[in-house]
Scaffold this motif. Structure first.
Motif, PDB file in Angstrom:
ATOM      1  N   SER A 410      -1.323   7.394 -32.174  1.00  0.00           N
ATOM      2  CA  SER A 410      -1.219   5.938 -32.096  1.00  0.00           C
ATOM      3  C   SER A 410      -2.593   5.311 -31.885  1.00  0.00           C
ATOM      4  O   SER A 410      -2.947   4.329 -32.551  1.00  0.00           O
ATOM      5  CB  SER A 410      -0.287   5.545 -30.941  1.00  0.00           C
ATOM      6  OG  SER A 410      -0.446   4.191 -30.601  1.00  0.00           O
ATOM      7  N   ARG A 418      -4.558   0.083 -38.571  1.00  0.00           N
ATOM      8  CA  ARG A 418      -3.153   0.085 -38.988  1.00  0.00           C
ATOM      9  C   ARG A 418      -2.307  -0.244 -37.742  1.00  0.00           C
ATOM     10  O   ARG A 418      -1.687   0.639 -37.126  1.00  0.00           O
ATOM     11  CB  ARG A 418      -2.779   1.425 -39.604  1.00  0.00           C
ATOM     12  CG  ARG A 418      -3.672   1.792 -40.788  1.00  0.00           C
ATOM     13  CD  ARG A 418      -3.077   2.881 -41.676  1.00  0.00           C
ATOM     14  NE  ARG A 418      -2.740   4.103 -40.985  1.00  0.00           N
ATOM     15  CZ  ARG A 418      -3.598   5.086 -40.708  1.00  0.00           C
ATOM     16  NH1 ARG A 418      -4.890   4.950 -41.029  1.00  0.00           N
ATOM     17  NH2 ARG A 418      -3.204   6.193 -40.111  1.00  0.00           N
ATOM     18  N   LYS A 420       0.453  -2.169 -36.975  1.00  0.00           N
ATOM     19  CA  LYS A 420       1.917  -2.067 -36.895  1.00  0.00           C
ATOM     20  C   LYS A 420       2.337  -0.606 -36.770  1.00  0.00           C
ATOM     21  O   LYS A 420       3.199  -0.257 -35.947  1.00  0.00           O
ATOM     22  CB  LYS A 420       2.545  -2.701 -38.131  1.00  0.00           C
ATOM     23  CG  LYS A 420       4.058  -2.819 -38.043  1.00  0.00           C
ATOM     24  CD  LYS A 420       4.619  -3.603 -39.233  1.00  0.00           C
ATOM     25  CE  LYS A 420       6.127  -3.737 -39.126  1.00  0.00           C
ATOM     26  NZ  LYS A 420       6.685  -4.502 -40.269  1.00  0.00           N
ATOM     27  N   GLU A 421       1.733   0.255 -37.567  1.00  0.00           N
ATOM     28  CA  GLU A 421       2.034   1.688 -37.509  1.00  0.00           C
ATOM     29  C   GLU A 421       1.661   2.268 -36.150  1.00  0.00           C
ATOM     30  O   GLU A 421       2.410   3.056 -35.554  1.00  0.00           O
ATOM     31  CB  GLU A 421       1.279   2.416 -38.620  1.00  0.00           C
ATOM     32  CG  GLU A 421       1.513   3.914 -38.675  1.00  0.00           C
ATOM     33  CD  GLU A 421       0.636   4.611 -39.703  1.00  0.00           C
ATOM     34  OE1 GLU A 421       0.524   5.859 -39.633  1.00  0.00           O
ATOM     35  OE2 GLU A 421       0.059   3.918 -40.573  1.00  0.00           O
ATOM     36  N   GLY A 423       1.437   0.667 -33.283  1.00  0.00           N
ATOM     37  CA  GLY A 423       2.335   0.160 -32.260  1.00  0.00           C
ATOM     38  C   GLY A 423       3.668   0.884 -32.254  1.00  0.00           C
ATOM     39  O   GLY A 423       4.222   1.193 -31.193  1.00  0.00           O
ATOM     40  N   ALA A 424       4.189   1.181 -33.449  1.00  0.00           N
ATOM     41  CA  ALA A 424       5.455   1.907 -33.533  1.00  0.00           C
ATOM     42  C   ALA A 424       5.309   3.313 -32.959  1.00  0.00           C
ATOM     43  O   ALA A 424       6.202   3.802 -32.245  1.00  0.00           O
ATOM     44  CB  ALA A 424       5.912   1.970 -34.993  1.00  0.00           C
ATOM     45  N   GLU A 449       0.783   0.637 -26.399  1.00  0.00           N
ATOM     46  CA  GLU A 449       1.781  -0.348 -26.828  1.00  0.00           C
ATOM     47  C   GLU A 449       1.263  -1.764 -26.578  1.00  0.00           C
ATOM     48  O   GLU A 449       1.402  -2.657 -27.431  1.00  0.00           O
ATOM     49  CB  GLU A 449       3.082  -0.151 -26.055  1.00  0.00           C
ATOM     50  CG  GLU A 449       4.086   0.772 -26.674  1.00  0.00           C
ATOM     51  CD  GLU A 449       5.476   0.524 -26.109  1.00  0.00           C
ATOM     52  OE1 GLU A 449       6.173  -0.365 -26.639  1.00  0.00           O
ATOM     53  OE2 GLU A 449       5.836   1.213 -25.136  1.00  0.00           O
ATOM     54  N   ALA A 452      -1.433  -2.759 -29.134  1.00  0.00           N
ATOM     55  CA  ALA A 452      -0.857  -3.095 -30.434  1.00  0.00           C
ATOM     56  C   ALA A 452      -0.211  -4.484 -30.394  1.00  0.00           C
ATOM     57  O   ALA A 452      -0.365  -5.289 -31.330  1.00  0.00           O
ATOM     58  CB  ALA A 452       0.164  -2.040 -30.843  1.00  0.00           C
ATOM     59  N   GLN A 456      -1.255  -8.040 -32.394  1.00  0.00           N
ATOM     60  CA  GLN A 456      -0.298  -8.757 -33.233  1.00  0.00           C
ATOM     61  C   GLN A 456       0.083 -10.110 -32.625  1.00  0.00           C
ATOM     62  O   GLN A 456       1.030 -10.756 -33.069  1.00  0.00           O
ATOM     63  CB  GLN A 456       0.948  -7.889 -33.435  1.00  0.00           C
ATOM     64  CG  GLN A 456       0.648  -6.612 -34.228  1.00  0.00           C
ATOM     65  CD  GLN A 456       1.878  -5.722 -34.350  1.00  0.00           C
ATOM     66  OE1 GLN A 456       2.672  -5.875 -35.279  1.00  0.00           O
ATOM     67  NE2 GLN A 456       2.036  -4.783 -33.417  1.00  0.00           N
ATOM     68  N   ASP A 458       1.439 -10.846 -29.832  1.00  0.00           N
ATOM     69  CA  ASP A 458       2.661 -10.895 -29.031  1.00  0.00           C
ATOM     70  C   ASP A 458       2.234 -10.740 -27.569  1.00  0.00           C
ATOM     71  O   ASP A 458       2.312  -9.652 -26.984  1.00  0.00           O
ATOM     72  CB  ASP A 458       3.624  -9.787 -29.449  1.00  0.00           C
ATOM     73  CG  ASP A 458       4.997  -9.919 -28.779  1.00  0.00           C
ATOM     74  OD1 ASP A 458       5.092 -10.644 -27.774  1.00  0.00           O
ATOM     75  OD2 ASP A 458       5.944  -9.266 -29.260  1.00  0.00           O
TER      76      ASP A 458
END
Length: 568
Positions: A410, A418, A420-421, A423-424, A449, A452, A456, A458
């Motif tokens: 991660s 990358r 989004k990737e 964060g997942a 987490e 990420a 983004q 958030d």
């Protein structure tokens, strides 16, 4: 065609045994960059790096490239997707081999371990000069580590050769405690106790004269072992040692570090009296692991223990245990941001685990190797290494380590952009680490987490993850998790325009992160770099401290951020 490129000491090129001239400093600079840079550069990148003051940088780059091709052969440099790379699969490059291959003692003995491009300076190309300075540190670290391992492997079969290698290694780093302990052990093993005592006394005098402090007491451990062996009257010390070893491992698994250290120390002492080298190796690995992974400041003490454990495991043919000892030594170098040594040692751990056919040991060694590659910015290699680690750990059925490796993937993915990737992967790692019971690693995954989510935009999710990581890290008393989670909360404050509050939180993060010696230097460097940028490099002491850390690694991306901050 056999191509040999010598970049250590005075550089040299040989093609099929014939010496080839490479005239001028810039062609050597170009060749060195192509050989060692983590990613293939474009022609324009090379031109800007090497010829920033030329009237036509691209023309100057073409001239240097012609010189290199003329010396190495027309097909030695290939161009793919607009990027240049060395194309010869047969190329033997000494500086690159230090980090990418497991070298035999005989190869290391023959190798020149002088400075990378010795005597060359590039004042007219400051960006390349900075890259070269950082790379010299990394390569020197790898060279010292190669000498250490060669000496370790020769310690019992060829002690004089081993001592010669230790002497070369301590020339590169005069205050490496574990190297000095290895030298004492070599003298003791060959039965020369006066020489061992004289060596300890000489090292102690040097430490006092140059550092103003005595040499660590760990240097005397080999002498203490020699006094213990044969002096005990127990009927069966092996029974005691095995019982203590089981107790230490159980207490370590339960997180009872103080009790684990006590049991492991006694297990190591008892096992040394048994003559059972395998038992002693297991006891030393357990003790070393407890010292390294507990928050105690004893990482350096553990290196000597792990070195002896490696020797014993190697002698008894226990490749998996030898891999574990090498992995933990490499892990300490990773924590210290000594990436040349870390990469060299971790590749040795990988090779040993592969030969032993142990997927779990292989996956763990690959995890730390990938983490090292991430720290120093070799993100393509890190991605491949960590995906292979996850594959091997999945095959081994080791869920805990699989999720830990995923957390490092991660981070590499986030650094590669990358988001989004990444964060997942971080969210999956957090959930998996919780479910598998590896609670001490959960704050690390939460921080990723949070990063990420912040990238983004958030902010609510980011704040939640950073706050939980801080609460858990504080409860555990883990300086790294406390520092990194506070850094995340400071980034939120800065994003919301609260610059002074962010500076205060980063200052606290740095204090927490450095309250013991054996924390992650990359985390410290990251926090300091954020501080330097927020304060516009207004505090010279902080800038100097950050530079020392980034240059030691080296950590090129943070070094570049500091260079830019200092220029503003």
């Amino acid at each position: 065609m056999t191509l040999r490129i010598k970049l250590l000491g005075l550089p040299r090129v040989d093609v099929d045994g014939e010496h080839r001239e490479l005239a001028g400093k810039k062609p050597w600079a170009l060749l060195t960059y192509l050989a060692l840079a983590p990613r293939a550069p474009s022609r324009r990148e090379l031109a800007e790096l090497l010829f920033p003051e030329a009237g036509d940088p691209l023309a100057a780059e073409r001239w240097a490239l012609v010189q290199v091709r003329r010396a190495l052969g027309a097909d030695a440099i290939v161009e793919r997707d607009g990027r240049l790379a060395l194309g010869s699969a047969e190329a033997e490059i000494d500086a690159r081999a230090l980090s990418t291959k497991t070298l035999s003692p005989e190869v290391v003995e023959r190798m020149d371990t002088g400075e990378l491009l010795e005597g060359f300076a590039f004042d007219d190309a400051p960006a390349f000069e900075q890259w070269l300075a950082l790379e010299r540190r990394r390569v020197a670290s790898a060279a010292r580590d190669a000498l250490r391992w060669a000496a370790t492997l020769l310690a019992r079969s060829a002690p004089e050769r081993a001592l010669g290698l230790v002497e070369r290694a301590t020339t590169l780093e005069p205050f490496d405690d574990a190297l000095h302990e290895l030298a004492v052990d070599i003298h003791v093993t060959r039965g020369d106790l006066p020489a061992a005592r004289a060596y300890v006394d000489a090292v102690d005098r040097r430490y006092r004269a140059e550092l103003g402090q005595p040499a660590p007491t760990t240097l005397r451990r080999p002498l203490e072992r020699s006094a213990t062996i044969g002096s005990r009257a127990h009927v069966s010390p092996a029974v005691t040692a095995k019982a203590l070893l089981e107790t230490a491992q159980a207490r370590l698994a339960a997180g009872e570090y103080e009790a684990a250290v006590d049991a492991a120390r006694r297990a190591a002492t008892e096992s040394a009296t048994t003559g059972d080298r395998g038992l002693e190796a297991r006891a030393l690995v357990t003790l070393g692991t407890v010292l390294i992974h507990s928050v105690r400041g004893h990482d350096r003490e553990a290196i000597g223990l792990m070195t002896r454990a490696f020797q014993l495991a190697d002698e008894t043919g226990d490749g998996a245990l030898a891999s574990e000892a090498a992995r933990e030594i490499g892990y300490v170098s990773f924590l210290e941001a000594d990436y040349g040594a870390a990469e060299s040692t971790l590749r040795r751990a990988v090779d040993l685990a592969e030969r032993a056919g142990d997927d779990a040991a292989l996956g763990k060694a690959l995890t730390f190797l990938g983490a090292t590659q991430t720290d120093r910015g070799d993100l393509e290699s890190a991605d491949a290494t960590l995906r292979r680690a996850i594959e091997r750990l999945t095959a081994a059925g080791d869920a805990r380590w699989r999720f830990f490796a995923l957390s490092h993937l991660s981070r590499a993915t986030l650094r590669a952009g990358r988001v989004k990737e990444g964060g997942a992967a971080a969210a999956e790692a957090t959930a998996g680490l919780r479910a598998s019971g590896w609670h001490s690693a959960v704050p690390w995954a939460l921080v990723l987490e949070g990063e990420a989510a912040l990238r983004q935009d958030d902010r609510a999710l980011a704040r939640d993850r950073f706050a939980e990581a801080f609460a858990l890290g504080t409860e555990m008393g883990d300086p790294c998790w406390e520092g990194l989670s506070l850094r995340g909360l400071a980034a939120l404050e800065a994003a919301e325009g609260h610059r002074q509050r962010a500076v205060e939180m980063l200052s606290e993060a740095h204090t927490r992160c450095t309250r013991v010696n054996d924390t992650m230097r990359w985390a410290e460097a990251l926090i300091l770099t954020d501080l330097v940028e927020l304060e516009h490099a207004a505090q010279p002491d902080r800038l100097a401290a950050a530079r020392r850390l980034t240059e030691q690694g080296p950590i090129p991306d943070l070094a570049e951020r500091l260079r830019s901050a200092a220029k503003r």
